[in-house]
Design an enzyme around this catalytic site. Structure first.
Site, PDB file in Angstrom:
ATOM      1  N   HIS A  81       0.820  -1.214   0.000  1.00  0.00           N
ATOM      2  CA  HIS A  81       0.000   0.000   0.000  1.00  0.00           C
ATOM      3  C   HIS A  81       0.856   1.267   0.000  1.00  0.00           C
ATOM      4  O   HIS A  81       0.536   2.240  -0.679  1.00  0.00           O
ATOM      5  CB  HIS A  81      -0.942  -0.017   1.200  1.00  0.00           C
ATOM      6  CG  HIS A  81      -2.049  -0.997   1.016  1.00  0.00           C
ATOM      7  ND1 HIS A  81      -2.770  -1.524   2.052  1.00  0.00           N
ATOM      8  CD2 HIS A  81      -2.545  -1.567  -0.103  1.00  0.00           C
ATOM      9  CE1 HIS A  81      -3.670  -2.359   1.568  1.00  0.00           C
ATOM     10  NE2 HIS A  81      -3.547  -2.407   0.276  1.00  0.00           N
TER      11      HIS A  81
ATOM     12  N   CYS B  43      -8.174 -11.841 -19.707  1.00  0.00           N
ATOM     13  CA  CYS B  43      -8.421 -10.880 -18.626  1.00  0.00           C
ATOM     14  C   CYS B  43      -7.568 -11.156 -17.399  1.00  0.00           C
ATOM     15  O   CYS B  43      -7.833 -10.647 -16.324  1.00  0.00           O
ATOM     16  CB  CYS B  43      -9.900 -10.857 -18.257  1.00  0.00           C
ATOM     17  SG  CYS B  43     -10.520 -12.415 -17.630  1.00  0.00           S
TER      18      CYS B  43
HETATM   19  C1  PEP Z   1      -7.788 -15.148 -13.424  1.00  0.00           C
HETATM   20  O1  PEP Z   1      -7.861 -16.180 -12.756  1.00  0.00           O
HETATM   21  O2  PEP Z   1      -6.918 -14.952 -14.294  1.00  0.00           O
HETATM   22  C2  PEP Z   1      -8.744 -14.063 -13.223  1.00  0.00           C
HETATM   23  C3  PEP Z   1      -8.749 -13.002 -14.005  1.00  0.00           C
HETATM   24  O3  PEP Z   1      -9.612 -14.177 -12.173  1.00  0.00           O
HETATM   25  P1  PEP Z   1      -9.198 -13.887 -10.642  1.00  0.00           P
HETATM   26  O4  PEP Z   1      -7.838 -13.238 -10.663  1.00  0.00           O
HETATM   27  O5  PEP Z   1     -10.267 -13.006 -10.101  1.00  0.00           O
HETATM   28  O6  PEP Z   1      -9.198 -15.260 -10.058  1.00  0.00           O
END
Ligand code: PEP
Ligand code: MG
Length: 598
Positions: free
Chosen positions: A194, A507
């Site tokens: 942080h 993502c």
């Molecule tokens: C992932 O697993 O790559 C993802 C984007 O989901 P999270 O990081 O929320 O598990």
């Protein structure tokens, strides 16, 4: 030279030159004193009063952080305030006072140690960040109870100096004045600490994780802090000082380039469009995603609606939130991920079972399909918000086709029911699959056939493919999303989506790292969704990369023998397109991009 050069992690870019000042903000020695029975309730009252005072003070610091660093960053103080509002914790401190006749400060110290031990045993990075907050809160409360000054250490720091500390807390960092403190060096902390995030927002160059910095840097020594490369140079020569100035000028120029890229479309140099979306975990990040040019939200995490609450969120609450996000990004998709509970996300409203291996347990879509009422409520909320915005639904941790098929049935069912009820809602929404498990990647062709889009969550896909806990610091070197095995899965997914005529995106965090991002583009992903602060660099990168070169690099990377070789391939490709020194010099955490490494 080597003795004059200390290394750590660059956490806030920029060059700073100044004399070192060592600050010590540590836990005072708390004497072990037993109070007479008659004073026990007085100690409890003293505890409560101190907690009230510190909570108020933290709220003031939060306001200050809002002004200086931004609303998103100021949220950092919420974690500390929440700790002081945690009745289970405070009740535990009171029990220690009443049962052992301890002073308020000793009881607080003991309880905090107990919590620290419990959190340390879990070994998750999320909790290790909270450990720094716990330390900050404990020092503050204990110092207050002992009437020792906490925040006046900056008063003694001379102008334009570089602060060296064992650990910097957010509370200390947000009070820094850039004209006074030009650079920060800390023994503890990482890029996600942080204090590091605040230093970055306030614009103070910082290097954290420098071993023994307090011992090795004598007070008054002139140092050069390089906040991108993560180095600290002691007693620089005239030439080294001149070089630092040149570097700072080039950094400012690079920042101007990133800003300018935000006004230009995310097209590769050979004219292919790459959609750049934001990952939004909390409502505060909507503004950040907008400011950083996000074309919609590629991953709207919804767990915050449940975690930390004592009841499940209502349909109205969820629908209002989805609609709010949708309206903030008119004309662009908002990909709502259905509740990804379990594993590392602990919902308070939910009596989740204790499992020996929660990451292979009852989580994500498994929980939603078992808790059908909760799932239907979320689906209805999405359908209602979709009446006026482009809401998509995305299912996490899929391993089987029937999970997608059942979700689609529920979406159809609720769409029809809403229509019967005369409630304004879209009849259906696009339903996508998050590819986060080897099973899903292997079944990508079948999953593409029963869904509307695929989006790869590379964080979990890497964890489950390489069998490396994504939060285990000891295994951090093995957590390589660009591993040849993961790349093969990514290729299978991209090919399956293309063959089925369905969009495929990424993502996970992998998309925000420059070298792997080039490979993702080359593998055929034309939509990437990343944390909002990573968007400007990604856009700049996209505009410098040609799809043709990225494709060739991806082909070559697929044939590599190791993750290191994959990076070397991406490195060579990128070196042909941009001056890699720009990244090495200006982007914290890009050491692998050092020119000539490959
Ligand atoms: C992932 O697993 O790559 C993802 C984007 O989901 P999270 O990081 O929320 O598990
Ligand atoms: Mg995931």
């Amino acid at each position: 030279m080597s003795e004059r050069l200390l290394r750590g992690s660059g956490v806030s870019p920029g060059m700073a030159v100044g004399p070192a000042v060592v600050v010590r903000w540590t836990m005072p020695e708390v004497p072990h004193r037993i109070v007479p029975r008659s004073q026990v309730e007085g100690e409890v009252r003293r505890l409560r009063a101190a907690v009230r005072d510190i909570t108020r003070h933290l709220a003031e610091l939060k306001e200050r952080a809002e002004d200086r660093a931004g609303v998103d960053e100021a949220r950092i103080f919420d974690a500390q305030i929440l700790m002081l509002e945690d009745e289970v914790f405070l009740g535990g401190v009171e029990d220690l006072i009443r049962e052992n006749h301890l002073t308020a400060e000793k009881a607080f110290e003991y309880k905090a140690l107990e919590v620290r031990d419990a959190w340390s045993a879990v070994g998750s990075p999320m909790l290790s960040e909270r450990l720094a907050d716990l330390t900050g809160v404990t020092i503050r409360v204990v110092q207050h109870l002992m009437h020792v000054g906490a925040d006046d250490i900056w008063g003694s720091v001379p102008a334009r100096s570089v602060v060296v500390a064992r650990e910097l807390t957010p509370g200390l960092t947000v009070q820094l004045d850039r004209d006074y403190v030009v650079g920060l060096i800390s023994e503890q902390g990482t890029r996600t600490s942080h204090a590091a995030i605040l230093a970055h927002s306030i614009g103070i160059p910082a290097v954290f994780g420098v071993p023994d910095a307090v011992e090795r840097i004598a007070a008054g020594t002139v140092v050069v802090v390089d906040g991108a490369r993560g180095t600290v140079l002691l007693e620089p020569t005239a030439d080294e000082l001149a070089e630092a100035q040149v570097r700072e000028a080039s950094r400012l120029e690079f920042e101007r380039q990133l800003e300018a890229a935000l006004d230009q479309p995310p097209l590769t140099s050979d004219g292919h469009r790459i959609a750049l979306r934001g990952n939004v975990d909390l409502p505060d990040e909507i503004g950040s995603a907008q400011r950083h040019g996000a074309e919609g939200v590629g991953l709207l995490r919804t767990e915050f609606l449940i975690t930390g609450h004592s009841r499940l969120p209502s349909e109205d609450e969820q629908s209002a939130y989805f609609q709010r996000v949708g309206l903030a990004f008119r004309g662009h998709p908002i990909v709502v991920r259905t509740f990804d509970l379990g594993g590392d996300k602990f919902p308070a409203a939910f009596r989740a079972p204790t499992e020996p291996n929660p990451f292979l347990g009852w989580r994500a879509i498994r929980v939603c399909l078992d808790q059908e009422d909760m799932f239907r409520t979320q689906i209805r909320a999405a359908l209602r918000a979709a009446a006026r915005t482009q809401i998509h639904l995305m299912i996490p941790l899929v391993t089987r086709l029937d999970e997608v098929e059942r979700t689609r049935e529920l979406v159809m069912d609720e769409g029809q029911r809403l229509a019967r009820e005369g409630i304004e809602a879209a009849p259906t929404v696009p339903v996508g699959v998050m590819i986060e498990t080897p099973a899903a990647a292997i079944l990508a062709d079948r999953l593409a056939a029963v869904s509307d889009f695929l989006s790869v969550g590379t964080n979990d896909l890497t964890q489950y493919t390489l069998v490396v806990d994504r939060g285990n610091a000891r295994l951090a070197d093995r957590f390589t999303p660009h591993d040849p095995s993961v790349l093969r899965l990514l290729r299978m997914v991209a090919d399956a989506a293309r063959a089925a005529g369905k969009p495929a995106s990424v993502c996970g965090e992998m998309a925000s790292e420059p070298l792997p991002a080039v490979l993702l583009i080359g593998l055929g992903y034309d939509a990437l969704s990343v944390a909002p602060p990573a968007l400007p660099l990604l856009r700049w990168l996209v505009r410098h990369v040609s799809l043709e070169r990225a494709r060739a690099a991806a082909e070559e990377a697929l044939a590599a023998h190791s993750a290191a070789e994959v990076l070397a391939v991406a490195h060579r490709a990128l070196a042909e397109l941009i001056d890699l020194r720009l990244l090495a010099d200006n982007v914290p955490g890009c050491p692998e991009i050092e020119p000539g490494v490959a």
